[in-house]
Enzyme design. Structure first.
Site, PDB file in Angstrom:
ATOM      1  N   LYS A 125     133.955  25.817 -15.378  1.00  0.00           N
ATOM      2  CA  LYS A 125     133.673  25.204 -16.696  1.00  0.00           C
ATOM      3  C   LYS A 125     134.825  25.390 -17.673  1.00  0.00           C
ATOM      4  O   LYS A 125     135.259  24.434 -18.324  1.00  0.00           O
ATOM      5  CB  LYS A 125     132.395  25.812 -17.295  1.00  0.00           C
ATOM      6  CG  LYS A 125     131.126  25.451 -16.558  1.00  0.00           C
ATOM      7  CD  LYS A 125     129.889  25.962 -17.284  1.00  0.00           C
ATOM      8  CE  LYS A 125     129.735  27.460 -17.253  1.00  0.00           C
ATOM      9  NZ  LYS A 125     129.506  27.999 -15.894  1.00  0.00           N
ATOM     10  N   THR A 126     135.319  26.613 -17.801  1.00  0.00           N
ATOM     11  CA  THR A 126     136.372  26.882 -18.787  1.00  0.00           C
ATOM     12  C   THR A 126     137.648  26.123 -18.445  1.00  0.00           C
ATOM     13  O   THR A 126     138.273  25.501 -19.314  1.00  0.00           O
ATOM     14  CB  THR A 126     136.645  28.386 -18.886  1.00  0.00           C
ATOM     15  OG1 THR A 126     135.467  29.032 -19.381  1.00  0.00           O
ATOM     16  CG2 THR A 126     137.813  28.683 -19.815  1.00  0.00           C
ATOM     17  N   GLU A 169     131.726  23.600 -23.246  1.00  0.00           N
ATOM     18  CA  GLU A 169     131.137  24.144 -22.027  1.00  0.00           C
ATOM     19  C   GLU A 169     129.624  24.138 -22.181  1.00  0.00           C
ATOM     20  O   GLU A 169     129.099  24.363 -23.264  1.00  0.00           O
ATOM     21  CB  GLU A 169     131.603  25.579 -21.808  1.00  0.00           C
ATOM     22  CG  GLU A 169     133.015  25.703 -21.336  1.00  0.00           C
ATOM     23  CD  GLU A 169     133.356  27.127 -20.950  1.00  0.00           C
ATOM     24  OE1 GLU A 169     132.510  27.809 -20.335  1.00  0.00           O
ATOM     25  OE2 GLU A 169     134.469  27.573 -21.284  1.00  0.00           O
TER      26      GLU A 169
END
Length: 459
Positions: A125-126, A169
């Site tokens: 995600k990051t 996110e």
């Protein structure tokens, strides 16, 4: 019945944010303040983010106290880490002040943006949010951004922009992302995780499907990893526009002619069978090729042309704590990575093994007792791969040890591993054995990165 957060988004209304210095709370404070609301808050400690908020005229109290809640406060927003027993929550409720979750606030704010890109998945995600941010900046979209790590481009984990696009996110833990309002819902992958909340993979897949169904039927898009069976199971038959990405030409967005050069990679991106752009990445591993494909697909969904995708991705050198180079010690390269799930460890070691180091030395700090116990055999399988693995004690995070498990249990099952209960012991061992040609990895979602920083003299 609970009122809607949107009712309080009026200039002059007063809001109090508990945990205001947090990674997603500080940008929330800035956005609300920029809308003309009077925002203040509290946090347990001073920090760079707290000081930045103060410079912007936002009052922050250190420590949680009932008296921080004024009687003229219109609403309170809290992070997931702030529980009902918190003195400020109890004070707000005793005065009849509504209390909202952070995700409820962000979910409401998203509705004011034409494009709301929410990036979800067990892993990546990051990195993918960071890649997408680079693309949006290269396309001059002036986005509002909320990332779970530091992005060198922003010198922060967030950005408050003035364009029509917001990117965040979206975490599945406690079904948090179901409070969001995505127009583009990205699902990178789905694996078993957060088993202290979910009963198993079927419940996790059901949660991701609900997330995908938040995308409006008449516009927007679900971006899904065609190579991931759980993802495709979760969205099967969904009545939303779907754009797939993957490594085969069956996907809408796919990679061809992939070439790796050390810690760089390049490939041709195709969109529905047509050449889209040649992509060069400054980060290693096939998992980052997939992340870049997801970011490319999301960019196509919001109408971004090929060149900003190319230049945005070319400028991405990694996010904080994602295969982050810390420096050298005694000729060894020292890197840090946030991997705390067996799937993330696999992607990390898959990326590093081809780089030609003499030895891979890993310091792993498991994150939470429940995850360690639930995924024990998978952790053992991956942590056998380095030439030497040091195991730090489990980072408790939000938990207490009710399961009777320790990193020492992992060490018993992993050849070439050593359990050392303190960071000092691990650091001393690394100083003794580090040699030219080695890569030393500090790995985990806790504070294990401090070992590498001390080793290279940053602490």
């Amino acid at each position: 019945m609970m009122t809607s957060f949107s009712e309080y988004l009026k200039p002059g209304n007063k809001g109090h944010l508990i945990g205001i210095g947090g990674v997603s709370m500080s940008p929330l404070a800035e956005v609300l303040s920029g809308m003309g609301l009077v925002i203040k808050g509290s946090d347990m400690r001073d920090s760079e983010k707290v000081e930045s908020l103060r410079r912007k005229g936002i009052e922050v109290n250190i420590g949680h106290r009932a008296e921080n809640i004024d009687s003229d406060t219109d609403f309170v927003v809290r992070t997931a880490a702030v529980h009902d027993e918190n003195v400020e929550i109890m004070a707000a409720r005793s005065m009849g002040i509504p209390v909202f979750e952070r995700t409820q606030a962000w979910g409401t704010l998203m509705r004011d943006y034409k494009n709301a890109i929410c990036i979800a998945g067990t892993h990546g995600k990051t990195t993918t949010t960071s890649m997408s941010t680079h693309i949006l900046m290269a396309a001059d979209r002036d986005p509002t951004v909320m990332i779970g790590g530091t992005l060198p481009l922003l010198k922060a984990g967030h950005r408050v922009g003035h364009g029509d696009t917001i990117i965040l996110e979206a975490c599945e833990y406690y079904n948090s992302f179901l409070s969001f309002s995505p127009t583009v819902a990205v699902i990178l992958n789905i694996e078993e995780d957060h088993l202290d909340f979910f009963s198993g993979i079927d419940e996790i897949k059901a949660s991701f499907r609900k997330f995908a169904e938040l995308v409006p039927k008449d516009r927007g898009c679900v971006v899904a990893n065609m190579d991931d069976r759980n993802t495709m199971d979760a969205i099967a038959g969904i009545d939303r526009r779907v754009m797939t990405f993957g490594l085969t030409d069956k996907a809408d967005v796919y990679a061809g002619n992939i070439v790796f050069h050390g810690d760089q990679s390049e490939f041709d991106a195709y969109y529905r069978g047509e050449f889209f752009q040649h992509i060069v990445l400054q980060v290693p591993g096939i998992h980052n090729v997939k992340n870049a494909l997801a970011a490319t697909a999301a960019a196509i969904c919001v109408g971004i042309s090929p060149n900003p995708v190319k230049y945005g991705l070319a400028g991405f050198n990694g996010a904080g704590r994602r295969f982050e180079f810390k420096g050298k010690f005694n000729g060894a390269d020292v890197y840090d990575d946030y991997a705390h799930h067996p799937g993330e460890l696999k992607a990390l070691f898959d990326a590093i093994e081809p780089l030609g180091y003499k030895r891979i030395i890993t310091v792993f700090q498991p994150h939470t007792y429940s995850r360690t116990k639930a995924l024990f055999d998978d952790f053992v399988e991956q942590l056998r791969r380095p030439d030497l693995t040091f195991l730090a004690e489990i980072y408790a995070a939000r938990e207490s040890d009710t399961l009777g498990i320790s990193s020492a249990d992992l060490a018993k099952c992993i050849p070439n591993s050593l359990y050392l209960p303190t960071f000092d012991e691990i650091e001393k061992s690394l100083r003794w054995i580090a040699a030219p040609g080695d890569i030393i990895l500090t790995v985990g979602a806790g504070d294990v990165y401090t070992i590498g920083e001390r080793l290279v003299g940053k602490k």
